[in-house]
Scaffold this motif. Structure first.
Motif, PDB file in Angstrom:
ATOM      1  N   ASN A   1      70.044  36.381  22.630  1.00  0.00           N
ATOM      2  CA  ASN A   1      69.669  35.816  21.588  1.00  0.00           C
ATOM      3  C   ASN A   1      68.129  34.184  21.722  1.00  0.00           C
TER       4      ASN A   1
ATOM      5  N   LYS B   1      66.072  44.452  23.035  1.00  0.00           N
ATOM      6  CA  LYS B   1      66.479  44.319  24.084  1.00  0.00           C
ATOM      7  C   LYS B   1      67.385  45.342  24.735  1.00  0.00           C
ATOM      8  N   THR B   2      68.752  45.308  24.054  1.00  0.00           N
ATOM      9  CA  THR B   2      70.031  46.175  24.514  1.00  0.00           C
ATOM     10  C   THR B   2      69.375  47.798  24.851  1.00  0.00           C
ATOM     11  N   ALA B   3      68.757  48.362  23.354  1.00  0.00           N
ATOM     12  CA  ALA B   3      68.129  49.465  23.762  1.00  0.00           C
ATOM     13  C   ALA B   3      67.221  49.776  24.417  1.00  0.00           C
TER      14      ALA B   3
ATOM     15  N   TYR C   1      58.500  42.194  17.079  1.00  0.00           N
ATOM     16  CA  TYR C   1      57.895  43.014  16.790  1.00  0.00           C
ATOM     17  C   TYR C   1      56.305  42.916  15.742  1.00  0.00           C
TER      18      TYR C   1
ATOM     19  N   PRO D   1      58.890  53.752  22.124  1.00  0.00           N
ATOM     20  CA  PRO D   1      57.799  53.071  21.768  1.00  0.00           C
ATOM     21  C   PRO D   1      57.881  51.548  21.761  1.00  0.00           C
TER      22      PRO D   1
ATOM     23  N   THR E   1      69.432  56.128  18.474  1.00  0.00           N
ATOM     24  CA  THR E   1      67.926  55.879  18.935  1.00  0.00           C
ATOM     25  C   THR E   1      67.431  56.577  20.460  1.00  0.00           C
TER      26      THR E   1
END
Ligand SMILES: Nc1ncnc2c1ncn2[C@@H]1O[C@H](COP(=O)(O)OP(=O)(O)OP(=O)(O)O)[C@@H](O)[C@H]1O
Ligand SMILES: [Mg+2]
Length: 387
Positions: free
Chosen positions: A173, A58-60, A199, A22, A17
């Motif tokens: 979610n 989301k988590t990242a 995305y 971006p 990760t």
């Protein structure tokens, strides 16, 4: 050359990760601002509800924000805070959250019932004013849905107490979970919502390109095609990365210099001609076993409509065959719910009401193909062919 593809494959792994994501700069700033505000304000705290379909970062993003803020508090430009992370999917039962949280805050180990009582007085007492603010990430919040919703209710109610000094970041979610599950708290929550949109193809292209940096392993047109294909079906960056890695493998077998349009096309055909193959591959181990169980039952009974109870029982049997511990039933229900979201199962009613029957949409051949390289499940899956 092989080395180039190996490095590209590495760069496209989910576990790689990037330090800044971006296309999520806006969301990053928004989460950070709310958290900074709440930490600076001290006192009670707040709630942020983050939702979006799988694979939208989301988590990242939350992880990246926390990393940023830890650095700031180390430098002294932000008050110190405690960070605790709990993943709903990994709890054996929703109320175990209390034990994990209490242990994170105080180091004490207790059963969930006692922990809930202790937490209630912890967040209710004035002594909170002397401790640092706690930022609690509750990821995969959907898995904490219970009939009485006590866990969710407490999670979102505690931060509203006067001296709680608790900020809850709920990630899920489901878009309308607060309205559906928490009408009581929702009204006075001051809940801040952040929605992660899927995305689009330009964003996917930018994400993949930035991961590949200057490796020159891909034709730019190939990255574009991959991004367009994925954006058209889901906008899930995991799928885009998976497709690229598979295309890398095809290019290597082809002894080609780089991944071209042709390799992406082949990868798309094999992975996406049947979206269920990708769904199986993107599933957790438990979900994969649930899928195998359902297809076994379908094969035995010749019926595509199965009772959830039968699927549960068979899943437990397969766990025992594999010498795994029995999965807790809350996780089993959650896995079934998740498989309904990915359309592997179709519910016969509302999924969150614990339907008793599901229709199975996947064939044995596809499960076998999807799991052919899975060291644990390949042999179970290969027996499912020919239904
Ligand atoms: N903008 C991005 N740039 C680079 N990598 C990204 C980006 N967004 C997501 N990823 C990568 O995609 C993967 C999935 O992202 P993440 O786990 O944050 O998804 P999620 O929205 O939490 O999905 P889920 O709902 O399934 O938990 C991670 O490996 C992450 O590093
Ligand atoms: Mg996540």
């Amino acid at each position: 050359d092989t080395c180039k593809f190996a490095r590209a494959d590495e760069a496209l792994q989910l576990s790689t990760t990037p330090s800044s994501l971006p296309c999520r700069e806006g969301e990053h700033e928004e989460i950070k601002e709310v958290l900074r505000d709440a930490i600076a304000r001290g006192k009670s705290g707040g709630c942020i509800y983050i939702s979006g379909v799988p694979g939208t970062g989301k988590t990242a993003s939350v992880h990246a924000v926390i990393k940023d803020m830890k650095a700031e508090s180390d430098k002294g430009s932000l008050e110190p805070f405690i960070y605790i992370e709990i993943n709903g999917q990994r709890l054996p039962k929703p109320n175990v959250l209390y034990s994990v949280l209490l242990q994170g805050l105080t180091g004490k180990k207790t059963d969930p019932v006692q922990a809930a009582i202790s937490l209630d007085s912890y967040f209710g007492s004035r002594s909170g004013l002397r401790r640092p603010v706690c930022v609690l990430l509750v990821d995969e919040l959907d898995y904490l849905i219970t009939r009485k919703q006590t866990v969710l209710y407490n999670l979102f109610e505690w931060p509203t107490r006067k001296h709680a000094r608790l900020i809850v970041l709920g990630v899920a979610n489901t878009m309308d979970l607060p309205e559906r599950m928490l009408p009581r708290v929702c009204s006075r929550l001051g809940l801040r919502r952040i929605t992660f949109a899927p995305y689009n193809h330009q964003q996917l292209q930018e994400i993949i390109s930035s991961r590949l940096a200057d490796l020159e392993a891909f034709d730019a047109k190939a990255v574009e095609l991959c991004s367009r294909k994925v954006a058209a079906v889901s906008g899930d960056v995991r799928k885009a990365l998976q497709l690229c890695r598979y295309a890398c493998e095809l290019a290597r077998q082809d002894k080609s210099d780089f991944v071209s349009l042709k390799h992406i096309e082949m990868a798309v055909k094999q992975l996406f001609s049947n979206p269920y193959v990708a769904a199986v591959q993107g599933s957790s181990l438990l979900e994969k076993i649930v899928i195998c169980s359902a297809v076994q039952l379908m094969k035995e009974t010749g019926d595509t409509n199965l009772s959830v109870e039968h699927i549960h029982d068979r899943t437990v049997e397969i766990h025992r065959q594999l010498n795994f511990e029995d999965p807790p039933s809350s996780q089993l229900s959650a896995a079934c719910a998740r498989l309904q979201e990915t359309r592997v199962f179709t519910p016969q009613g509302d999924w969150w009401r614990q339907t008793d029957k599901v229709a199975v949409n996947i064939q044995g051949d596809d499960v076998c193909f999807a799991l052919r390289q899975d060291s644990m499940l390949a042999s179970i899956a290969s027996a499912l062919v020919g239904f």
